[in-house]
Design an enzyme around this catalytic site. Sequence first.
Site, PDB file in Angstrom:
ATOM      1  N   LYS A  22     -32.954  83.325 -55.349  1.00  0.00           N
ATOM      2  CA  LYS A  22     -33.704  82.485 -56.477  1.00  0.00           C
ATOM      3  C   LYS A  22     -33.451  80.969 -56.114  1.00  0.00           C
ATOM      4  O   LYS A  22     -34.665  80.087 -55.800  1.00  0.00           O
ATOM      5  CB  LYS A  22     -33.642  81.870 -57.998  1.00  0.00           C
ATOM      6  CG  LYS A  22     -33.377  83.268 -58.609  1.00  0.00           C
ATOM      7  CD  LYS A  22     -34.629  83.943 -58.670  1.00  0.00           C
ATOM      8  CE  LYS A  22     -35.912  83.166 -59.861  1.00  0.00           C
ATOM      9  NZ  LYS A  22     -37.125  83.335 -59.590  1.00  0.00           N
ATOM     10  N   TYR A  45     -28.599  87.251 -56.225  1.00  0.00           N
ATOM     11  CA  TYR A  45     -29.661  86.629 -57.421  1.00  0.00           C
ATOM     12  C   TYR A  45     -29.350  85.788 -57.450  1.00  0.00           C
ATOM     13  O   TYR A  45     -30.674  84.956 -56.844  1.00  0.00           O
ATOM     14  CB  TYR A  45     -29.436  87.355 -58.638  1.00  0.00           C
ATOM     15  CG  TYR A  45     -30.120  86.826 -59.851  1.00  0.00           C
ATOM     16  CD1 TYR A  45     -31.451  87.120 -59.363  1.00  0.00           C
ATOM     17  CD2 TYR A  45     -29.675  85.931 -60.334  1.00  0.00           C
ATOM     18  CE1 TYR A  45     -32.546  86.155 -60.480  1.00  0.00           C
ATOM     19  CE2 TYR A  45     -30.465  85.788 -61.134  1.00  0.00           C
ATOM     20  CZ  TYR A  45     -31.586  85.761 -61.223  1.00  0.00           C
ATOM     21  OH  TYR A  45     -32.658  85.066 -61.943  1.00  0.00           O
ATOM     22  N   THR A  84     -33.947  79.678 -62.766  1.00  0.00           N
ATOM     23  CA  THR A  84     -32.863  80.155 -63.363  1.00  0.00           C
ATOM     24  C   THR A  84     -31.658  79.205 -63.583  1.00  0.00           C
ATOM     25  O   THR A  84     -31.582  78.014 -62.835  1.00  0.00           O
ATOM     26  CB  THR A  84     -32.495  81.459 -63.190  1.00  0.00           C
ATOM     27  OG1 THR A  84     -30.946  81.374 -63.074  1.00  0.00           O
ATOM     28  CG2 THR A  84     -31.757  81.589 -61.905  1.00  0.00           C
ATOM     29  N   ASP A  85     -30.910  79.180 -64.712  1.00  0.00           N
ATOM     30  CA  ASP A  85     -30.040  78.232 -64.703  1.00  0.00           C
ATOM     31  C   ASP A  85     -28.482  78.678 -63.736  1.00  0.00           C
ATOM     32  O   ASP A  85     -27.679  77.841 -63.241  1.00  0.00           O
ATOM     33  CB  ASP A  85     -28.812  77.773 -65.808  1.00  0.00           C
ATOM     34  CG  ASP A  85     -28.822  79.000 -66.708  1.00  0.00           C
ATOM     35  OD1 ASP A  85     -28.628  80.562 -66.037  1.00  0.00           O
ATOM     36  OD2 ASP A  85     -27.916  79.146 -67.778  1.00  0.00           O
ATOM     37  N   GLU A  86     -28.909  79.715 -62.947  1.00  0.00           N
ATOM     38  CA  GLU A  86     -28.035  80.013 -62.125  1.00  0.00           C
ATOM     39  C   GLU A  86     -28.103  79.861 -60.812  1.00  0.00           C
ATOM     40  O   GLU A  86     -26.527  79.849 -59.902  1.00  0.00           O
ATOM     41  CB  GLU A  86     -27.967  81.766 -62.153  1.00  0.00           C
ATOM     42  CG  GLU A  86     -27.909  82.790 -63.361  1.00  0.00           C
ATOM     43  CD  GLU A  86     -27.692  84.031 -63.011  1.00  0.00           C
ATOM     44  OE1 GLU A  86     -27.020  84.267 -62.036  1.00  0.00           O
ATOM     45  OE2 GLU A  86     -27.333  85.314 -64.372  1.00  0.00           O
TER      46      GLU A  86
END
Length: 356
Positions: A162, A158, A132-134
Site C-alpha cells: 500500500k 500488505y 491505510t494508516d498501516e
Amino acid sequence: MILVTGGAGFIGTNFVLDWVAKIGEPVLNLDKLTYAGNLENLASLADDARHRFVQGDIGDSALVGRLLAENAVRAVVNFAAESHVDRSIHGPAAFIETNVVGTFGLLEAVRAYWGALPAERKAAFRFLHVSTDEVYGSLDPQAPAFTEQHRYEPNSPYSASKAASDHLVRAYHHTYGLPVLTTNCSNNYGPFHFPEKLIPLMIVNALAGKPLPVYGDGQQIRDWLYVGDHCSAIRRVLEAGGVGEVYNVGGWNEKPNLEIVRTVCALLDEKRPRADGKSYTEQIAYVTDRPGHDRRYAIDARKIERELGWKPAETFDTGIRKTVEWYLANADWVARVQSGAYREWLSKNYSERPAA
Ligand code: NAD
Ligand code: DAU
C-alpha cells in the site's frame, strides 16, 4: 459518472450503496471479484440504472482506458486491493500484483485519459486513492497519533504494497500533474465485512460455538472507525479536498483487541445469549501472534476536520451495536460467504497458530 474500483468488497460496497442513496450520480464499478468481492452485496442496485458493474482488473490498462472514455468519467475512487495482513504474510505475491502493479496500470490508464480531456473537464477531474494508516508503521504506547507528516515505515507485505501505491499516486501528481487525493484511514468495521478480519470473525465464530482466536496477548491497539464514516470522509475529500493533498481519517477510538472481543461478546450475550447461559467470553482462546505484528495504530484526524469540516457520526458504542445487529440479521449472507475457499483459509491461518 464516477468510476469506483473494488466496489464489491467491504468498504467499496458501503461506499457504492451510500453514494447512490445520498448523491445519486451514476457509478461504474470495476471489480475483479476475488474471494473478497461479492456482487450479492449490491443486489439492491440490480435494477438501478445508476449502478453499472464490470468484472475486471485495475491493472488492465486497456480495459480501464476504454471504460473511462466510453463513460466520460469525471472521477476515480480506487478501493481495489488485496487487504488482509495475514494473507499477505502467507502469500505476498498477489499484494504486489494488485496493490503495486495494478495501481500502476490504473494510473497509466487514468493519466492517458485525463491528459486528453478538454481543459475544463481536465481541471475538474479527480483521482482519489484509498489507503491505510498501516503505511506509517507501529506506534509506541505514549507516541502521538499519526499525522500526514509521519514518515512511512510499513512493516507487513500488505502495508509495504500500500505504501508503494501511495508513492506512485504522489509521483503521478508531482511529475505529471494528475489531480490526485489520498486518504489514509484506520481500521473500519460494519456491514459486509468479510469474516476473515477481527470483528466479523469474532461474531461469526462466537455464534458458531468456535474459539475466538486472540493473537498474542491481545493488547495490540487499533483505532476503529465505522465504515459509513469512512465513506462520508471519502465523499467530502472528493468534493473539497486540495489537489495533491493527503488526509488521515480516523475515529479517535483507540482500543486494545481484547477489549474489542469482550465488547462483541457482551453484545452477543445481550442479544443472542448462549444456550448454556454462559458468556461468549468463555470461547476466547489466546493463539500464537502474527509475525511482525504492529503494536499500535492511532490516527490524528485534525486536518480533515479543520480543513474540510469532516467528523465521524458514530461513536464506537453505536457503531459496534449496529454491526452486531447487522450480522445477526444477515445470517444467510454469512453462510454464503463461508465457502470452501473461506474454510481453506481458516485452516491455513489458524491450524498453524497453536495456543499461545
Ligand atoms: P476488501 O478486501 O474487502 O475488498 C477489496 C475489493 O477489491 C474486492 O471486491 C476485490 O474483489 C477487489 N479487487 C482485488 N484485486 C482487484 C484487482 N486487481 N482489480 C479489481 N478489483 C480487485 O477490502 P476493503 O477492506 O474493502 O478495503 C478497501 C480499500 O480500503 C483497500 O485499498 C484497503 O487497503 C483500504 N483500507 C481498508 C481498511 C479496512 O479497515 N478494511 C482501512 C483503511 C484502508
Ligand atoms: O489499519 C487499517 C487496516 O486495518 C487496513 O488497512 C487493513 O486492510 C485491514 O485489514 C485492517 O488491518 P488489521 O491487521 O489491523 O485488521 P485485522 O482485522 O486483520 O486485525 C485487527 C487486529 O486483531 C490485529 O491486531 C490482529 C488481531 N487479530 C486478527 C485476527 C484476524 C486477532 O487477534 N485474531 C484474529 O483472528
